[in-house]
Design a protein around this motif. Sequence first.
Motif, PDB file in Angstrom:
ATOM      1  N   UNK A   1       0.837  -1.201   0.000  1.00  0.00           N
ATOM      2  CA  UNK A   1       0.000   0.000   0.000  1.00  0.00           C
ATOM      3  C   UNK A   1       0.872   1.251   0.000  1.00  0.00           C
ATOM      4  N   UNK A   2       1.891   1.272   0.855  1.00  0.00           N
ATOM      5  CA  UNK A   2       2.779   2.434   0.920  1.00  0.00           C
ATOM      6  C   UNK A   2       3.496   2.626  -0.414  1.00  0.00           C
ATOM      7  N   UNK A   3       3.963   1.530  -0.999  1.00  0.00           N
ATOM      8  CA  UNK A   3       4.656   1.624  -2.286  1.00  0.00           C
ATOM      9  C   UNK A   3       3.744   2.225  -3.357  1.00  0.00           C
ATOM     10  N   UNK A   4       2.467   1.850  -3.370  1.00  0.00           N
ATOM     11  CA  UNK A   4       1.538   2.396  -4.356  1.00  0.00           C
ATOM     12  C   UNK A   4       1.240   3.869  -4.117  1.00  0.00           C
ATOM     13  N   UNK A   5       1.070   4.266  -2.867  1.00  0.00           N
ATOM     14  CA  UNK A   5       0.834   5.680  -2.558  1.00  0.00           C
ATOM     15  C   UNK A   5       2.011   6.519  -3.034  1.00  0.00           C
ATOM     16  N   UNK A   6       3.216   6.130  -2.638  1.00  0.00           N
ATOM     17  CA  UNK A   6       4.408   6.902  -2.981  1.00  0.00           C
ATOM     18  C   UNK A   6       4.690   6.817  -4.484  1.00  0.00           C
ATOM     19  N   UNK A   7       4.560   5.616  -5.048  1.00  0.00           N
ATOM     20  CA  UNK A   7       4.855   5.448  -6.467  1.00  0.00           C
ATOM     21  C   UNK A   7       3.987   6.310  -7.347  1.00  0.00           C
ATOM     22  N   UNK A   8       2.688   6.368  -7.069  1.00  0.00           N
ATOM     23  CA  UNK A   8       1.796   7.188  -7.895  1.00  0.00           C
ATOM     24  C   UNK A   8       2.030   8.668  -7.646  1.00  0.00           C
ATOM     25  N   UNK A   9       2.255   9.051  -6.399  1.00  0.00           N
ATOM     26  CA  UNK A   9       2.471  10.466  -6.091  1.00  0.00           C
ATOM     27  C   UNK A   9       3.727  10.994  -6.773  1.00  0.00           C
ATOM     28  N   UNK A  10       4.772  10.170  -6.853  1.00  0.00           N
ATOM     29  CA  UNK A  10       6.040  10.588  -7.465  1.00  0.00           C
ATOM     30  C   UNK A  10       6.189  10.070  -8.888  1.00  0.00           C
ATOM     31  N   UNK A  11       5.163   9.381  -9.394  1.00  0.00           N
ATOM     32  CA  UNK A  11       5.154   8.834 -10.752  1.00  0.00           C
ATOM     33  C   UNK A  11       6.386   7.985 -11.049  1.00  0.00           C
ATOM     34  N   UNK A  12       6.759   7.132 -10.101  1.00  0.00           N
ATOM     35  CA  UNK A  12       7.846   6.210 -10.344  1.00  0.00           C
ATOM     36  C   UNK A  12       9.226   6.831 -10.330  1.00  0.00           C
ATOM     37  N   UNK A  13       9.362   8.050  -9.792  1.00  0.00           N
ATOM     38  CA  UNK A  13      10.657   8.731  -9.732  1.00  0.00           C
ATOM     39  C   UNK A  13      11.672   7.862  -8.996  1.00  0.00           C
TER      40      UNK A  13
ATOM     41  N   UNK B   1      -5.545   1.399  17.225  1.00  0.00           N
ATOM     42  CA  UNK B   1      -5.218   0.545  16.082  1.00  0.00           C
ATOM     43  C   UNK B   1      -6.162   0.731  14.905  1.00  0.00           C
ATOM     44  N   UNK B   2      -7.402   1.160  15.158  1.00  0.00           N
ATOM     45  CA  UNK B   2      -8.353   1.365  14.066  1.00  0.00           C
ATOM     46  C   UNK B   2      -7.880   2.439  13.089  1.00  0.00           C
ATOM     47  N   UNK B   3      -7.015   3.326  13.541  1.00  0.00           N
ATOM     48  CA  UNK B   3      -6.549   4.414  12.690  1.00  0.00           C
ATOM     49  C   UNK B   3      -5.196   4.116  12.057  1.00  0.00           C
ATOM     50  N   UNK B   4      -4.727   2.856  12.171  1.00  0.00           N
ATOM     51  CA  UNK B   4      -3.378   2.538  11.694  1.00  0.00           C
ATOM     52  C   UNK B   4      -3.192   2.867  10.221  1.00  0.00           C
ATOM     53  N   UNK B   5      -4.159   2.501   9.396  1.00  0.00           N
ATOM     54  CA  UNK B   5      -3.981   2.693   7.956  1.00  0.00           C
ATOM     55  C   UNK B   5      -3.876   4.175   7.606  1.00  0.00           C
ATOM     56  N   UNK B   6      -4.803   5.008   8.119  1.00  0.00           N
ATOM     57  CA  UNK B   6      -4.736   6.441   7.814  1.00  0.00           C
ATOM     58  C   UNK B   6      -3.473   7.058   8.401  1.00  0.00           C
ATOM     59  N   UNK B   7      -3.050   6.563   9.570  1.00  0.00           N
ATOM     60  CA  UNK B   7      -1.826   7.048  10.210  1.00  0.00           C
ATOM     61  C   UNK B   7      -0.610   6.726   9.334  1.00  0.00           C
TER      62      UNK B   7
ATOM     63  N   UNK C   1       1.993  -4.545  -8.109  1.00  0.00           N
ATOM     64  CA  UNK C   1       2.970  -5.329  -7.341  1.00  0.00           C
ATOM     65  C   UNK C   1       4.299  -4.596  -7.227  1.00  0.00           C
ATOM     66  N   UNK C   2       4.946  -4.754  -6.088  1.00  0.00           N
ATOM     67  CA  UNK C   2       6.254  -4.150  -5.886  1.00  0.00           C
ATOM     68  C   UNK C   2       7.232  -4.794  -6.862  1.00  0.00           C
TER      69      UNK C   2
END
Length: 564
Positions: free
Chosen positions: A41-53, A77-83, A252-253
Motif C-alpha cells: 500500500x505504501x509503495x503504491x501511494x508513494x509510487x503514484x504520487x512521485x510517478x515512479x521517480x 489501532x483502528x486508525x493505523x492505515x490512515x496514520x 505489485x512491488x
Amino acid sequence: MIRERTYVDEGAGRQWRSTIAAAQAGDRQALDELVEGWLPLVYNVVGRALNGHADVDDVVQETMLRAVDNLGSLRDPDSFRSWLVAIAMRQIRDRARRKRPAQLDESAAHEATDFAELTVLRLQLEGQRREVAEAVRWLDDEDRQLLSLWWLEVAGELTRRELAAAAGISRQHAAVRVQRVKERLETARGIVRALDGACPGLRELTARWNGRPDSVWRKRLARHIRGCGYCGDTRESVVPAERLLVGIALVPIPVGFTLSLALGGKTAVAATATTTSVGWSAKVMAAITQPAVAVTAGATIVAGGAYVVTQTPDAPPRAAAPTASSTFRPPAPTPSVTPSATPSPSPSRTRKVELYGTVVDAVDQAPDPDARPAALPQRPESGITSTGGRQAVMQHRGDSVTLSGQGYVLVRWQISPHSRPGALVMPAWTGLKGKIFHVASGGGRRMDDVVGDGSDRGYVTGMGGPEIGYAVLPNGTQQMWQNEYFYLDGTVTLTQNERGCDYGLTVFPSTWEAANEDVRHGPDRGAIRYGLVRDTGNDTAPVPQYVTRGTPADPATVPQRSRV
C-alpha cells in the motif's frame, strides 16, 4: 503466513488490532507481518504520487522506518492505515521541500520507468483503463499526490475519511479537491486519446514536442482538442474514471525491491556500530534498539515473494452455455514422447518409464474466432499454493515461482517488442513432481491476432510489427494466447527466461470455474475470439512445452520436446 486484508470503512483495526498490539509489545513476528502486509500500500501511494521517480524507494524506506519508530505512540489501532498513509504523504511533501524545482527537473531525466507504465504493464490494463493510467503523466505534482490517494479510495484500499486525514484536510475540502483532480484527469485522458489518433493538425502542432508531458504542452494540447472536431469526436462512450478504477489491484512491488529496516540484516547492536560509516542518524538507530523496534533487526522483506496481494484479476463475465465444439486436437505423439526403456540397477532387467501427455511442438492453427469451445473437463481441485502469493509478476530473466497442490493455474502473457524486439526465449517448467497439463487458452486473443483490421497501425497485437519491431517465437513453438491455463497435480517451478525480446508473465492460482468462464469469453461479449479447450480429460491431454522433471542450472536450456 500473512493474513489476507479485508478493507472496511472502519479501517484496519479489527483485522490488525492484535497484530499491532503484539508488535508494540515487542513481538518480532507480528512487526514483520505488519510491515510486510502494508508495504504494497505504501509503495503504491508513494509510487503514484512521485510517478515512479528514482526517489520512490528512498521515500518508501523512510516512511516504513518512521512508522516503526513511532508505532509505540499509536493509541488507536483502528486508525493505523490512515496514520501510515499520512506518514507517507508527509515524506512526499518533505522531499519536495528539500529539493529545489531545478533539482527535481534535472533528476526527472534519470527517472526509472514511470508509475503509469508500471501500472499498465504489471496490471495488464487495456482500453480505457490503460488510458486513465497514462493520463496521470499529464498532472502536476500536487494533483498527482491527491490522485494517488483518490485512486486507492476508488479501488477500495482507502476510505474518504482516511484520504482526508492523509492529505491533512477536512472531508468537505477533500471532496472539492478530488472533484478538481477528476476534471483535470478527464482533460488528460482526452490528450492521451488524441495523441493515439491521426489528426493532421495535432501532428503538426506536436512536431516540436520532445514527448515529455508538462504543463505547457498540456494547455496547448487541451486548447487544440477543444477546438478540433477530429480530436473531440469520441467514437466510443467514455467511462468515468472512478468506474474504471474499481477493482484494480495494487501494483505489485518490483521484483528486486528490498526493504531492509536494519542495515541489510545486521543485528541492532551491529547496526548501531556502523551508524557513522553509513550515515544513518543517531535518532533512527536509537529507535531501532527500542523494544518495539529492535525485533526488526535482521528482517529483510523482498518484494515478489514475501508479500501477499489479495486482489484477483477481473473476473470474466458469466458465459452462456456452449452451443458448438472447437476442442483442441493434439497432433500425433512424436518420438520424443513415446515410452522408452532405461537401465535399472539390475543389468538383467529393464524398467519401463511411464510417460503421459502429448507435447505440442508445432504451431497450432488459430480456430475460427466465432467457434464456441468444447466443454472444459473438470479435474479435482484441492487448491494451489504459490511462492509468489495470489499474483506473481515475473518481468526479468531468472524470476521464478514455485506452485504446489492440485488445481488450476493461469499464466498471463505481456509481450513488449516496443521495449526490446527480437527472439523470445520461452519460459520453462522445471523440477516437476507429479503431473501438469496445458488445459485451455483463455478467450480474448491469441498473441498474433490483428488489432481491428490492421489498417490503422499495420501490426498485430502482442507480437509487434514493422513500426516497433517483432517478437519472434522459436521454431515449432505454439502461439501462446494472452491467458493460458494449466492443471497441476504436484509441484513445479516456472522460470522466466527473458533474453532477446522483452516479455513478462503474471501467474495466478486459479479455478476450473474461472478458466471455464474465460474460455467462453468470445466475440459476442467484445473479445476478439473465443478461447480454446485443450484438455482431453485424461492423461493424453497436452503438457506444456519446455517442461522437465530435472532442475537444470539454466532453465532456458530445457528442450522443447519435453519428456514427462
